[in-house]
Design an enzyme around this catalytic site. Structure first.
Site, PDB file in Angstrom:
ATOM      1  N   HIS A   1       0.822  -1.202   0.000  1.00 42.42           N
ATOM      2  CA  HIS A   1       0.000   0.000   0.000  1.00 42.42           C
ATOM      3  C   HIS A   1       0.861   1.259   0.000  1.00 42.42           C
ATOM      4  CE1 HIS A   1      -2.741   2.952   2.245  1.00 42.42           C
ATOM      5  NE2 HIS A   1      -3.187   2.886   1.005  1.00 42.42           N
TER       6      HIS A   1
ATOM      7  N   GLU B   1      -3.557   8.283   6.813  1.00 41.05           N
ATOM      8  CA  GLU B   1      -4.704   7.543   6.266  1.00 41.05           C
ATOM      9  C   GLU B   1      -5.149   6.472   7.245  1.00 41.05           C
ATOM     10  OE1 GLU B   1      -5.746   4.511   2.572  1.00 41.05           O
ATOM     11  OE2 GLU B   1      -4.141   5.987   2.314  1.00 41.05           O
TER      12      GLU B   1
ATOM     13  N   GLU C   1       1.959   1.871  -3.459  1.00 41.03           N
ATOM     14  CA  GLU C   1       0.920   2.468  -4.304  1.00 41.03           C
ATOM     15  C   GLU C   1       1.001   3.993  -4.235  1.00 41.03           C
ATOM     16  OE1 GLU C   1      -3.379   3.963  -3.614  1.00 41.03           O
ATOM     17  OE2 GLU C   1      -3.133   1.914  -2.878  1.00 41.03           O
ATOM     18  N   HIS C   2       1.218   4.531  -3.039  1.00 36.55           N
ATOM     19  CA  HIS C   2       1.341   5.983  -2.886  1.00 36.55           C
ATOM     20  C   HIS C   2       2.621   6.510  -3.539  1.00 36.55           C
ATOM     21  CE1 HIS C   2      -1.956   7.057   0.000  1.00 36.55           C
ATOM     22  NE2 HIS C   2      -2.000   5.738   0.065  1.00 36.55           N
TER      23      HIS C   2
END
Length: 458
Positions: free
Chosen positions: A62, A144, A65-66
């Site tokens: 994840h 997040e 992904e950023h």
């Protein structure tokens, strides 16, 4: 549904078509023409998700992904967003247990730009990846986590239930968001190794759907992606197989500041891509899929013991899927009362199965959801990638609904009897607690009231 295709439709595909191609470096390409509107969707799935992570480095998929939006060899900083949005397009990326995807929807005449941008970061992200971008996105992901998990009511339920449903050491034991400690521990070298291992053309599927010229689109794909070298260092994900049922109820009570008591449960169900999984999906739809479902009618409408009751399916290909029960209680109702009613309804359904009307409604509901996904160019691009990555055949996306419509009521009843049982679930019970701030306010209010009474007595 009207679709402007020029190719001959596959039987049972509702008029939709897709063609498949493969570049010399291993990149799989799926194209689907749709000239109804002048837009095109680009979707890129990498075969990497949280199931590929190792202990101590959760959340890396994840986080990466950023990082993919932090610039690449020819695109600086936030340029990917700026270029796509400046051209009238939209974009994003997501991470799951089983894949990471990136997608853009563009005006047709800007399709080449989207393909160039995706190729640039696949081929040259490491040229822009540095400590500054790593720290920047590490902080973004941690925020997040706080906003979506740690600091919202019931926010960690998915994480807690997943950890219960899949045993320690299982590749699905942790969720894609990762832990704070592991996010802090991730290094630039970890990220660089992760990219070299998984972000290679032979570990990806690219789909382009919409108002496209297939020949020109393939020429652009070959031009921009064709020179990116393949990589053979990827290890297969760890085995996610488990027994068909848990074999006993797993349970955890959570005392937090939440608006109401809640009962949540995860039932172990068959792997995605199987007929048994489709039967389970229909069972969950009858039981908890919307306001016409059995659980909503029983708990919300009739008993009025709950304000919400739902039952859905988390489809997984590399591990048993999960049937996700979520009930929020009404007023001061105890969870035990809710749980008893749920078990009563599940037992009745396992004994009797769905009525013909319930089967028709559930199949129509799943058919509508399938049509909704394939009815947009972005949704169809995503589905084509999904079936290519997880099941090896993108064409399955175009006929998936027919496999659901072929399931019988007896199969649905058998699925419920086999797996919607108390000994095949992980249970999470939420009990509200008063926050320290609220308690302090209550004490202040009580003190004020006492002072007022004392003054009146005098």
């Amino acid at each position: 549904m009207p679709m402007g295709h020029t190719a001959t439709a596959q039987a049972g595909s509702g008029g939709l078509t897709a063609t498949e191609h493969r570049l010399a470096n291993g990149l799989r390409v799926v194209l689907s023409e749709d000239h109804l509107t002048p837009v095109a969707a680009v979707c890129l799935w990498y075969d990497v998700g949280s199931r590929h992570e190792v202990k101590g480095r959760t959340g890396l998929a994840h986080l990466f992904e950023h990082l993919m939006f932090q610039g690449s060899g020819q695109v600086k900083g936030n340029g990917h967003f700026e270029l796509v949005q400046g051209a009238g397009g939209s974009l994003n990326g997501t991470t799951s247990f089983e894949r990471t995807n990136y997608f853009e929807t563009m005006p047709t005449h800007q399709l080449e730009l989207a393909l160039w941008l995706e190729a640039d970061r696949m081929g040259s992200l490491l040229a822009a990846l540095d400590e500054e971008s790593m720290e920047n996105q590490r902080d973004v992901v941690k925020n997040e986590r706080r906003q979506r998990y740690d600091n919202v009511p019931y926010g960690t339920a998915f994480e807690k239930l997943t950890a219960l449903a899949y045993p320690e050491g299982h590749p699905y034991h942790h969720t894609p968001i990762g832990s704070m400690a592991d996010l802090d521990a991730a290094t630039l070298e970890d990220a660089q190794t992760f990219f070299r291992t998984y972000y290679a053309p032979n570990n990806a599927v690219l789909s382009v759907v919409g108002d496209i010229d297939p020949e020109q689109t393939l020429a652009w794909i070959e031009k921009y992606f064709g020179s990116i070298p393949s990589h053979d260092g990827k290890q297969p994900p760890r085995d996610g197989a488990l027994p068909g049922t848990i074999g006993g109820q797993l349970r955890e009570e959570v005392r937090e500041e939440v608006p109401a008591r809640a009962l949540m449960a995860a039932y172990r169900l068959p792997h995605d891509g199987t007929r048994e999984c489709d039967a389970a999906d229909l069972a969950l739809t009858v039981l908890g899929g919307g306001e016409s479902s059995r659980l909503h009618n029983r708990l919300v409408r009739r008993d009025r013991t709950a304000v919400a009751a739902g039952f859905g399916l988390l489809r997984l290909a590399g591990a048993p899927s999960l049937g996700w029960l979520d009930v929020k209680t009404s007023g001061g109702v105890e969870v035990a009362q809710i749980e008893s009613a749920v078990d009563e309804e599940l037992a009745r359904f396992a004994e009797e199965g769905p009525t013909p009307e319930e089967m028709e409604r559930a199949q129509a509901q799943l058919e509508r959801e399938w049509l909704d996904r394939l009815g947009t160019v972005a949704g169809r691009a995503d589905e084509l990638c999904r079936y290519a990555v997880l099941f090896g055949d993108p064409q399955l996306a175009l006929t998936a609904v027919h496999r659901v419509l072929d399931v019988t009521a007896d199969e649905v009843k058998a699925a419920a009897r086999a797996q919607l049982r108390p000994d095949n679930r992980a249970v999470l019970v939420y009990e509200p607690v008063e926050s320290a701030e609220s308690a302090e306010e209550a004490e202040d209010g009580a003190a004020t009231d006492n002072d007022a009474h004392e003054g009146a007595d005098k």
